[in-house]
Scaffold this motif. Structure first.
Motif, mmCIF file in Angstrom:
data_model
loop_
_atom_site.group_PDB
_atom_site.id
_atom_site.type_symbol
_atom_site.label_atom_id
_atom_site.label_comp_id
_atom_site.label_asym_id
_atom_site.label_seq_id
_atom_site.Cartn_x
_atom_site.Cartn_y
_atom_site.Cartn_z
ATOM 1 N N ILE A 796 1.045 -1.225 0.215
ATOM 2 C CA ILE A 796 0.100 0.266 0.157
ATOM 3 C C ILE A 796 0.904 1.338 -0.032
ATOM 4 C CG2 ILE A 796 -1.632 1.254 1.131
ATOM 5 C CD1 ILE A 796 -2.673 -1.144 2.295
ATOM 6 N N SER A 797 0.410 2.177 -0.850
ATOM 7 C CA SER A 797 1.083 3.580 -0.921
ATOM 8 C C SER A 797 0.241 4.683 -0.978
ATOM 9 C CB SER A 797 2.009 3.626 -1.960
ATOM 10 O OG SER A 797 1.570 3.558 -3.159
ATOM 11 N N SER A 798 0.841 5.723 -0.700
ATOM 12 C CA SER A 798 -0.053 6.964 -0.554
ATOM 13 C C SER A 798 0.087 7.654 -2.190
ATOM 14 C CB SER A 798 0.173 7.966 0.364
ATOM 15 O OG SER A 798 1.446 8.624 0.089
ATOM 16 N N THR A 799 -1.079 8.630 -2.518
ATOM 17 C CA THR A 799 -0.801 9.185 -3.680
ATOM 18 C C THR A 799 -1.095 10.717 -3.369
ATOM 19 O OG1 THR A 799 -3.070 9.159 -4.201
ATOM 20 C CG2 THR A 799 -1.862 7.248 -4.937
ATOM 21 N N ASP A 800 -0.830 11.435 -4.576
ATOM 22 C CA ASP A 800 -1.074 12.957 -4.289
ATOM 23 C C ASP A 800 -2.637 13.455 -4.037
ATOM 24 O OD1 ASP A 800 1.487 13.406 -5.312
ATOM 25 O OD2 ASP A 800 1.132 13.632 -7.303
ATOM 26 N N LEU A 801 -3.411 12.659 -4.338
ATOM 27 C CA LEU A 801 -4.857 13.009 -3.990
ATOM 28 C C LEU A 801 -4.999 12.249 -2.415
ATOM 29 C CD1 LEU A 801 -6.644 11.728 -7.186
ATOM 30 C CD2 LEU A 801 -6.279 14.213 -6.522
ATOM 31 N N PRO A 802 -6.125 12.576 -1.898
ATOM 32 C CA PRO A 802 -6.500 12.020 -0.568
ATOM 33 C C PRO A 802 -6.763 10.357 -0.802
ATOM 34 C CG PRO A 802 -8.301 13.499 -1.336
ATOM 35 C CD PRO A 802 -7.082 13.684 -2.199
ATOM 36 N N SER A 803 -5.831 9.706 -1.422
ATOM 37 C CA SER A 803 -6.085 8.328 -1.717
ATOM 38 C C SER A 803 -4.952 7.634 -1.309
ATOM 39 C CB SER A 803 -6.655 8.042 -3.033
ATOM 40 O OG SER A 803 -5.555 8.639 -4.020
ATOM 41 N N LEU A 804 -5.392 6.213 -1.174
ATOM 42 C CA LEU A 804 -4.278 4.999 -1.019
ATOM 43 C C LEU A 804 -4.297 4.147 -2.230
ATOM 44 C CD1 LEU A 804 -4.993 4.392 2.712
ATOM 45 C CD2 LEU A 804 -2.971 5.334 1.780
ATOM 46 N N HIS A 805 -3.182 3.760 -2.701
ATOM 47 C CA HIS A 805 -3.066 2.617 -3.719
ATOM 48 C C HIS A 805 -2.624 1.428 -3.243
ATOM 49 C CE1 HIS A 805 -2.795 1.191 -7.961
ATOM 50 N NE2 HIS A 805 -1.809 0.991 -7.537
ATOM 51 N N ARG A 806 -3.243 0.288 -3.515
ATOM 52 C CA ARG A 806 -2.847 -0.709 -3.119
ATOM 53 C C ARG A 806 -2.682 -1.760 -4.256
ATOM 54 N NH1 ARG A 806 -6.948 -4.483 0.826
ATOM 55 N NH2 ARG A 806 -5.616 -5.943 1.780
ATOM 56 N N THR A 807 -1.453 -2.730 -4.087
ATOM 57 C CA THR A 807 -1.230 -3.700 -5.266
ATOM 58 C C THR A 807 -1.060 -5.110 -4.607
ATOM 59 O OG1 THR A 807 0.025 -2.070 -6.484
ATOM 60 C CG2 THR A 807 0.463 -4.456 -6.774
ATOM 61 N N ILE A 808 -2.127 -5.909 -4.965
ATOM 62 C CA ILE A 808 -1.788 -7.238 -4.359
ATOM 63 C C ILE A 808 -1.277 -8.173 -5.331
ATOM 64 C CG2 ILE A 808 -3.131 -9.150 -3.433
ATOM 65 C CD1 ILE A 808 -5.005 -7.189 -2.290
ATOM 66 N N LYS A 809 0.053 -8.759 -5.284
ATOM 67 C CA LYS A 809 0.380 -9.841 -6.112
ATOM 68 C C LYS A 809 0.189 -11.109 -5.905
ATOM 69 C CE LYS A 809 3.852 -6.389 -7.964
ATOM 70 N NZ LYS A 809 5.466 -6.020 -8.164
ATOM 71 N N PHE A 810 -0.232 -12.081 -6.668
ATOM 72 C CA PHE A 810 -0.160 -13.344 -6.139
ATOM 73 C C PHE A 810 0.916 -14.338 -7.022
ATOM 74 C CE2 PHE A 810 -4.488 -11.433 -6.567
ATOM 75 C CZ PHE A 810 -4.907 -11.789 -5.397
ATOM 76 N N ALA A 811 1.276 -15.339 -6.256
ATOM 77 C CA ALA A 811 2.357 -16.243 -6.704
ATOM 78 C C ALA A 811 1.706 -17.713 -6.374
ATOM 79 C CB ALA A 811 3.581 -16.129 -6.373
ATOM 80 N N GLY A 812 1.533 -18.611 -7.189
ATOM 81 C CA GLY A 812 1.243 -20.126 -6.899
ATOM 82 C C GLY A 812 -0.084 -20.428 -7.259
ATOM 83 N N PRO A 813 -0.468 -21.684 -7.282
ATOM 84 C CA PRO A 813 -1.842 -22.085 -7.500
ATOM 85 C C PRO A 813 -3.045 -21.399 -6.641
ATOM 86 C CG PRO A 813 -0.914 -23.982 -6.598
ATOM 87 C CD PRO A 813 0.043 -22.783 -6.715
ATOM 88 N N ALA A 814 -4.267 -21.117 -7.207
ATOM 89 C CA ALA A 814 -5.265 -20.612 -6.355
ATOM 90 C C ALA A 814 -6.485 -21.618 -6.350
ATOM 91 C CB ALA A 814 -5.985 -19.423 -6.995
ATOM 92 N N PRO A 815 -6.831 -21.990 -5.134
ATOM 93 C CA PRO A 815 -7.814 -23.192 -5.190
ATOM 94 C C PRO A 815 -9.053 -22.624 -5.967
ATOM 95 C CG PRO A 815 -7.603 -22.093 -3.045
ATOM 96 C CD PRO A 815 -6.631 -21.812 -3.845
ATOM 97 N N GLY A 816 -9.903 -23.424 -6.452
ATOM 98 C CA GLY A 816 -11.106 -23.417 -7.173
ATOM 99 C C GLY A 816 -12.300 -22.720 -6.496
ATOM 100 N N GLY A 817 -12.723 -21.537 -6.877
ATOM 101 C CA GLY A 817 -13.626 -20.826 -6.063
ATOM 102 C C GLY A 817 -13.223 -19.979 -5.171
#
Length: 881
Positions: A796-817
């Protein structure tokens, strides 16, 4: 008071006669451990056995046994050890001959002064002792005594009061090694008061009564009414309704309780005369005196009708001022005139004791029996175990004897001692005799044997040993609430010889030294002679010494740079770590000034580069991610020079100059040009919060227990003073405004279909696992967690606006559903891929599957499907006020 205790033998109960039950051991070492526990080498020579396999358990020292053990119990035990104490390793030598047992008892008690004495349990001490017993590590070996499930390898406590004298048990608890030098019962670093409390608890079922019980109270007492809810400091027997000793202290508030025996129903008059505040209750009614604390004198009487039987009488009293203390309670009734209540008509217990633990009469030695016992002690070779006398030459060597005869036969006869071994134990010992003759144990085997023998494996993990069993986990606790398992569980010992300096390892093993004040479980002291060899073994197995880069900086430059790194104008290590005894800002973890005295420098440097590799899930951030410094202007941002500076600065120990920020007159955390991280308890975020303040007055709280975003807000960050002063108990709240809360529970869940309800369990219960965090160049945390085999990186990081930017990265297999829940509440569409939460915050999400809302009204949820990471590498989320 705890319930009546029964079951198999305890270490404490058996320790006086050198009888310790078979302890946990890995399957391949069980027989070898038994050779030591049965002290086979006390009687048999072992010329062909590699003696490093065996850790003999010498029998206890019997001097002054009369001060510890009841003569009646001792005689019963010697007559038939197994019948008296199931599971004992004391061999049956007399085969039920009570006459010989009596003679031996007289001889053993003639060796020292006999002062066996039972005492009436102190109720306040019992409560304190119960808490100690269940928190300092006793239940690592013994069974819990509070109704909890009994772990399968427990050594349960028998009826302790049948055997032990109070003074003897207290003395033993203070220094078990003085009686049991083989260390099977370790010292637990008890103070004199703590040993008394535990002894009172273990003997709390002692059935003794007195005419009355006296209870002293602690704390500030403003009115006699307060005694009903005040904390009892101690209780003691009392000979009657009179002032004695410390009761004359004008600062002492106390209550006398007794049950008076009314022989005949009728009208009774009670008279109360005191100098001081007092009140009297009979049969549940306060009838005389005043509840006010200001009462100076009382001289009153009261008539009350009583039925025949026992009635409770309570007297509260405190001396007031400097006047001479005076107290008088009298009565008159049918058939007698005014008089003091006779002690014979009073009892400290409501119901008569059916089988009282009466005071044991002074044991009278019979000289003839003493001499007979002396001869038995010699002919039975008792001194071979108890005094370490030389082995009888007539006994065969362990490896040359017939393993199916003598004490290893199914039914030992004649002079052979009977250990009541079951078939499995006999077979394990036979195999061990073959194994120990072949070759000496390698270092790894010696470590495993020692850790099995002394039950180190009950608390610690090493080389696959089980560590704490699930049934015992709840008894390993912390005195702070925000450190998770690292604050309550003894450390993992894998690699400990690489981590710790040999001299510190020896100090831990020989003296029970420790640096984790937040652990309630104490490091036992087994004695250097018993476990001291582990230090060298750990080092030989684990040490992977690496060269430490040379540094050209002068010591003065290094120490000043180290001081900056530790302080709030650097890496703010003092936010979590104590420093030279001074408390940290939030968590109170290891004192930094102890570091060079404990750790190897090369290990310390490796740990700083990647803490999570050494302690998965640690809350210690990676402050030099990928070997790069977060402070590029300090010592040119050179990681090796900064590590050398830290080591040099901390090496001054108690003489180190205090770092900046250690004084906490103001505890509001102020944010400047880079992110600030707070770790501790926080309102609505739980005990293991990782809260981050970003430049621009934007703030985030992450709950690492559930691995979830807990809240965001704008404005001022936090005031940590409540946490520093009293651990906060959740009272620390955001100082800013526009606080947005996100749902509790797991943020990820597998749903059978889009209508399936979201699971109500915690993140851990549904498969979430927090893996610690790193920080980027601007000190912003990169959170690491997983769901099954799917690994997640959350930044999570902040931006110039009154807002937060969040990046979620995945690695590996995700279960179905698998679905990710972003928010819960009143949600409405606010444009493409955007939703408005409760009319306060707009959430925009891109990447992943198509986000959707479900539910109605104010209970809608915003979900995003998460498919295979190969097709779904990351989510981008913006939070805009």
């Amino acid at each position: 008071m705890r319930p009546k205790l029964s079951g198999t033998v305890s270490l404490w109960m058996v320790a006086m006669l050198g009888i310790v039950p078979m302890l946990y051991a890995a399957e391949e070492h069980k027989g070898t451990v038994k050779l030591g526990e049965l002290n086979c080498t006390a009687c048999h020579s072992a010329a062909e056995i590699q003696t490093e396999w065996i850790s003999p358990k010498a029998a206890p020292i019997l001097m002054d046994i009369g001060n510890r053990v009841s003569p009646e119990w001792l005689q019963r035990y010697l007559t038939s050890p197994e019948a008296t104490m199931a599971g004992t390793t004391m061999p049956d030598l007399l085969h039920g001959d009570a006459e010989q047992a009596e003679a031996l008892t007289h001889y053993l008690l003639s060796a020292g002064k006999s002062g066996f004495r039972r005492v009436m349990p102190d109720r306040a001490a019992v409560a304190r002792g119960e808490s100690l017993y269940h928190s300092i590590g006793c239940v690592a070996c013994h069974a819990p005594q509070n109704g909890a499930a009994i772990p399968p390898d427990s050594v349960t406590l028998p009826v302790m009061e049948d055997k032990w004298a109070f003074d003897g048990l207290k003395k033993f608890l203070l220094d078990p090694l003085a009686t049991l030098p083989s260390g099977r019962m370790p010292a637990m670093h008890l103070t004199d008061a703590e040993a008394g409390d535990v002894a009172h608890y273990l003997l709390s079922n002692t059935q003794l009564s007195a005419p009355a019980e006296l209870a002293f109270y602690q704390g500030r007492i403003r009115s006699l009414e307060n005694l009903d809810s005040a904390v009892v400091a101690r209780t003691a027997p009392l000979a009657g309704l009179m002032l004695e000793g410390p009761m004359r202290d004008p600062k002492a508030a106390f209550r006398i309780t007794t049950w008076i025996d009314v022989k005949e129903a009728g009208e009774y008059t009670f008279f109360l005369k005191t100098i001081g505040a007092s009140r009297l209750s009979v049969a549940g009614r306060w009838i005389l005196g005043e509840e006010s604390w200001e009462t100076g004198k009382v001289d009153e009487n009261y008539q009350i009708d009583l039925l025949a039987g026992r009635h409770e009488l309570k007297l509260d009293y405190v001396q007031r001022g400097k006047d001479e203390a005076a107290l008088s309670v009298e009565w008159k009734g049918p058939g007698f005139e005014r008089q003091s209540i006779p002690a014979a008509r009073m009892s400290s217990v409501r119901q008569p004791i059916v089988k009282p633990s009466v005071e044991v009469p002074v044991f009278t030695l019979d000289p003839a029996k003493v001499e007979k016992g002396r001869g038995l002690y010699s002919s039975l070779n008792c001194a071979t175990c108890h005094e370490g006398k030389p082995v009888s030459p007539s006994l065969p060597d362990l490896t040359s004897m017939n393993p199916t005869r003598g004490c290893l036969s199914e039914r030992p006869t004649g002079a052979a001692p009977d250990f009541h071994l079951d078939p499995q134990s006999r077979e394990e010992i036979r195999k061990a005799l073959v194994k120990t003759k072949a070759a000496p144990p390698v270092p790894k085997e010696r470590v495993a044997l020692t850790m099995s023998t002394f039950r180190c494996v009950s608390c610690h993990v090493r080389d696959g040993s089980p560590g704490i069993l699930p049934e015992r986990a709840a008894f390993f606790t912390s005195n702070v609430d925000d450190l998770g398992d690292q604050g309550r569980v003894p450390p993992n010992l894998d690699g400990v010889g690489d981590k710790l300096r040999p001299e510190w390892l020896q100090k831990v093993l020989a003296e029970g030294a420790g640096v984790r004040p937040y652990l309630n479980t104490r490091m036992p002291q087994f004695g250097a002679a018993n476990v001291g060899h582990l230090a060298d073994l750990f080092v030989s197995l684990d040490r992977q010494a690496q060269p430490v880069p040379a540094c050209a900086d002068s010591p003065e430059v290094q120490k000043e740079a180290g001081r900056k790194l530790v302080g709030t104008d650097g890496l703010s290590c003092i936010a979590c770590h104590r420093f030279n005894g001074q408390p940290a800002h939030s968590m109170q973890v290891l004192d930094l000034t102890s570091t060079p005295g404990r750790l190897n420098e090369d290990w310390f440097r490796r740990f700083l580069r990647d803490p999570n590799t050494f302690q998965p899930g640690t809350r210690m951030p990676a402050l030099w991610p990928n070997g790069r410094s977060l402070l590029p202007t300090l010592l040119d941002g050179d990681t090796d020079r900064q590590h050398a500076a830290l080591w040099a600065y901390l090496g001054d120990g108690s003489k180190a100059k205090f770092p900046e920020g250690l004084s906490r007159k103001s505890m509001e955390i102020i944010v400047g040009g880079e992110a600030v991280v707070y770790r501790g308890k926080l309102w609505e975020s739980g005990f293991r919060t990782i809260a981050t303040a970003y430049p621009g007055q934007l703030n985030v709280a992450f709950d690492s227990e559930d691995a979830r975003l807990a809240s965001v807000w704008r404005g001022r960050f936090l005031d940590a003073s409540a946490h520093w002063s009293n651990q906060g108990m959740g009272s620390i709240r955001p100082l800013g405004t526009d606080i947005i809360l996100f749902p509790h529970g797991s943020p990820f869940a597998v749903l059978a279909d889009v209508k399936s309800p979201w699971p109500t369990g915690s993140g851990k219960e549904v498969g979430m696992k927090f893996g610690g965090y790193q920080v980027d160049a601007l000190k912003r945390p990169i959170l690491l967690y997983s769901f099954g085999n799917l690994h997640i990186e959350d930044h999570i990081s902040s931006t110039d606006l009154p807002s937060l930017h969040r990046t979620i990265k995945f690695a590996g297999p995700a279960p179905g559903g698998l679905h990710f829940r972003l928010a819960q509440g009143k949600l409405a569409a606010a444009g493409e891929n955007a939703w408005r939460l409760n009319g306060e915050l707009t959430i925009t999400v891109t990447g992943g599957g198509k986000a959707f809302i479900r539910g109605k009204g104010e209970q809608t949820e915003l979900l995003v499907p998460v498919s295979s990471a190969a097709h779904n590498p990351q989510l981008e989320i913006d939070y805009v006020w």
